[in-house]
Design a protein around this motif. Structure first.
Motif, PDB file in Angstrom:
ATOM      1  N   HIS A 174       3.977   2.718  -6.974  1.00 14.43           N
ATOM      2  CA  HIS A 174       5.263   2.016  -7.055  1.00 14.43           C
ATOM      3  C   HIS A 174       5.105   0.674  -7.758  1.00 14.43           C
ATOM      4  CE1 HIS A 174       9.121   0.271  -5.861  1.00 14.43           C
ATOM      5  NE2 HIS A 174       8.444  -0.774  -5.416  1.00 14.43           N
ATOM      6  N   THR A 187       1.069   5.805  -2.741  1.00 15.99           N
ATOM      7  CA  THR A 187       2.507   5.636  -2.980  1.00 15.99           C
ATOM      8  C   THR A 187       2.823   4.190  -3.323  1.00 15.99           C
ATOM      9  OG1 THR A 187       3.112   7.467  -1.530  1.00 15.99           O
ATOM     10  CG2 THR A 187       4.801   5.797  -1.941  1.00 15.99           C
ATOM     11  N   VAL A 188       2.262   3.278  -2.544  1.00 18.96           N
ATOM     12  CA  VAL A 188       2.505   1.851  -2.785  1.00 18.96           C
ATOM     13  C   VAL A 188       1.918   1.425  -4.126  1.00 18.96           C
ATOM     14  CG1 VAL A 188       2.147  -0.485  -1.908  1.00 18.96           C
ATOM     15  CG2 VAL A 188       2.483   1.407  -0.306  1.00 18.96           C
ATOM     16  N   LEU A 224       9.395   1.733   1.165  1.00 18.55           N
ATOM     17  CA  LEU A 224       8.663   2.912   0.712  1.00 18.55           C
ATOM     18  C   LEU A 224       8.331   3.885   1.843  1.00 18.55           C
ATOM     19  CD1 LEU A 224       6.200   1.112  -1.736  1.00 18.55           C
ATOM     20  CD2 LEU A 224       8.323   2.307  -2.304  1.00 18.55           C
TER      21      LEU A 224
END
Length: 248
Positions: A24, A20-21, A50
């Motif tokens: 992003h 996810t990081v 996040l």
């Protein structure tokens, strides 16, 4: 007493958070919201933003540092924290070295790519807009190669000579790719050179071919420069006992 089926195995949450990081930050770069020199939010702030853990943020940043797009500095002030950088050449070189070593790119394909890139580099270096200091560096490297009889030193100078030609053309992408491909082949080349019965004769041949390439570039003869660099690469690989991407 009834029994229940074991719960299916799922991907660890930390792995999903790390991705996810990573996604992003990559999206921020691709969309133009982050550029070279920009600083990322603090680790704690990014984790909160996040909804992930701080270790997940650290793992994503380590991955981006390995890719040559992030650098972290400790301390305080504007220079501290994690910044976007552009370490293209080292990142490309690192990637190609590993992939060649793992046989993902067969050696003959890497050589063909090198010829295509270095023909372009030589033509650009022979143009009126070529970078003068890089051409001067090329000449200095020729002299140094003539003087040394140390294999390791010669190989390093040889790499720098080809990279100087690539940089002289003032095409950043061609230069970076040429450097990455050349550096990915450095290990196999050195191992093959050490196995030659007449390395000094091979060295003399390389020096003569390097000089011919440099003369065509200095004369502004782009077709001759391209043809000579291709002949040089093909001649070298015809002699070197390279049998696979690991050079073994």
């Amino acid at each position: 007493m009834s029994t229940s089926e074991p719960a299916p195995m799922t991907e660890p949450a930390t792995q999903r958070a790390f991705e996810t990081v990573l996604q992003h930050i990559e999206s921020q770069i691709l969309d133009g919201h982050l550029s070279v020199g920009d600083r990322l939010p603090a680790e704690r702030d990014l984790a909160l933003q996040l909804s992930v853990s701080r270790p997940a943020v650290r793992e994503a940043i380590r991955t981006l540092e390995a890719q040559g797009v992030m650098a972290s500095r400790v301390g305080s002030g504007a220079r501290s924290g994690t910044h976007v950088i552009s370490d293209r050449s080292q990142a490309l070189g690192r990637l190609l070295r590993l992939q060649v070593a793992l046989s993902q790119f067969p050696l003959d394909e890497v050589v063909v790519a090198r010829i295509a890139l270095e023909r372009s580099s030589a033509q650009l270096a022979a143009s009126p807009d070529a970078d003068g200091p890089q051409l001067d560096e090329m000449e200095s490297l020729l002299e140094a190669m003539e003087q040394t009889q140390n294999l390791d030193e010669f190989n390093s100078l040889d790499s720098r000579f080809h990279i100087a030609i690539a940089r002289a053309g003032n095409n950043t992408l061609v230069g970076d790719l040429t450097q990455a491909v050349r550096e990915s082949l450095r290990g196999p080349i050195m191992r093959a050179e050490r196995s030659l019965d007449d390395w000094m004769g091979f060295r003399s041949q390389l020096c003569a071919e390097h000089q011919a390439i440099a003369e065509a570039i200095q004369a502004g003869d782009a077709p001759a420069a391209a043809d000579r660099v291709e002949a040089h690469i093909r001649n070298a690989y015809a002699i070197l006992p390279l049998t696979d991407p690991t050079g073994e």
